[in-house]
Design a protein around this motif. Structure first.
Motif, short mmCIF file in Angstrom:
data_model
loop_
_atom_site.label_atom_id
_atom_site.label_comp_id
_atom_site.label_asym_id
_atom_site.label_seq_id
_atom_site.Cartn_x
_atom_site.Cartn_y
_atom_site.Cartn_z
N LYS A 134 40.32 47.06 30.37
CA LYS A 134 41.23 45.98 30.77
C LYS A 134 41.73 46.13 32.20
N ASP A 135 41.08 46.97 33.00
CA ASP A 135 41.41 47.09 34.42
C ASP A 135 40.96 45.84 35.15
N ILE A 136 41.78 45.36 36.09
CA ILE A 136 41.37 44.25 36.94
C ILE A 136 40.38 44.80 37.95
N CYS B 118 33.73 46.68 43.60
CA CYS B 118 34.13 46.42 44.99
C CYS B 118 32.98 46.70 45.96
N HIS B 119 32.91 45.90 47.01
CA HIS B 119 31.86 46.09 48.03
C HIS B 119 32.03 47.40 48.78
N THR B 120 33.22 48.03 48.67
CA THR B 120 33.45 49.33 49.32
C THR B 120 32.86 50.49 48.52
N CYS C 190 38.40 46.48 43.13
CA CYS C 190 38.88 46.10 44.47
C CYS C 190 40.35 46.50 44.65
N PHE C 191 41.02 46.81 43.56
CA PHE C 191 42.43 47.20 43.58
C PHE C 191 42.55 48.72 43.48
N ASP D 256 52.98 51.71 53.68
CA ASP D 256 51.66 52.34 53.67
C ASP D 256 50.88 52.01 52.40
N LEU D 257 49.57 52.02 52.55
CA LEU D 257 48.69 51.89 51.40
C LEU D 257 48.24 53.29 50.98
N GLU D 258 48.41 53.58 49.71
CA GLU D 258 48.03 54.88 49.16
C GLU D 258 46.92 54.69 48.14
N PRO D 259 45.90 55.55 48.19
CA PRO D 259 44.83 55.46 47.19
C PRO D 259 45.38 55.69 45.78
#
Length: 124
Positions: free
Chosen positions: A35-37, A103-105, A110-111, A119-122
């Motif tokens: 159920k992960d987006i 995700c394309h990465t 993608c989330f 800040d963005l944290e992994p």
């Protein structure tokens, strides 16, 4: 303007997708097991029809301006197990079985980051 009433769209049994002014619906891909987006994309009429016909998630690529089969270059297809429609039929949830990262990465979803202050944290 649509000939479909709100009551028909919200309470009826008929699938009456409500595309926006650009001819798009929001489509949210969710892992059917966890159920992960996984990702958010857009579908036009063609993408919706191809998804329903093949069972593979197709989207409208706004950057390329064309139909896009998720996995067409990476091989990381999203096999649609179920489609859920929101109350006014302008958004879909695709419960999918991913065949690799969404995700394309290369990330599974993608989330993969969260906002921590500025800040963005992994996400582990």
């Amino acid at each position: 303007m649509s000939d479909v009433s709100s009551a028909e769209r919200e309470c009826g049994k008929a699938f009456l997708p409500k595309f926006d002014s650009q001819g798009l619906l929001i489509a949210i891909a969710v892992d059917s097991e966890t159920k992960d987006i996984l990702m958010v994309a857009y579908m036009d009429e063609e993408a919706l029809a191809k998804t329903r016909e093949t069972g593979l998630a197709h989207f409208h690529s706004r950057s390329r301006g064309r139909l896009w089969l998720k996995g067409e270059t990476s091989g990381h297809f999203l096999r649609v197990q179920e489609m859920r429609v929101d109350c006014d039929q302008d958004a879909l949830i695709l419960l999918v079985k991913p065949e690799g990262p969404a995700c394309h990465t290369g990330a599974r979803s993608c989330f993969y980051r969260r906002l921590d202050g500025e800040d963005l944290e992994p996400i582990a």
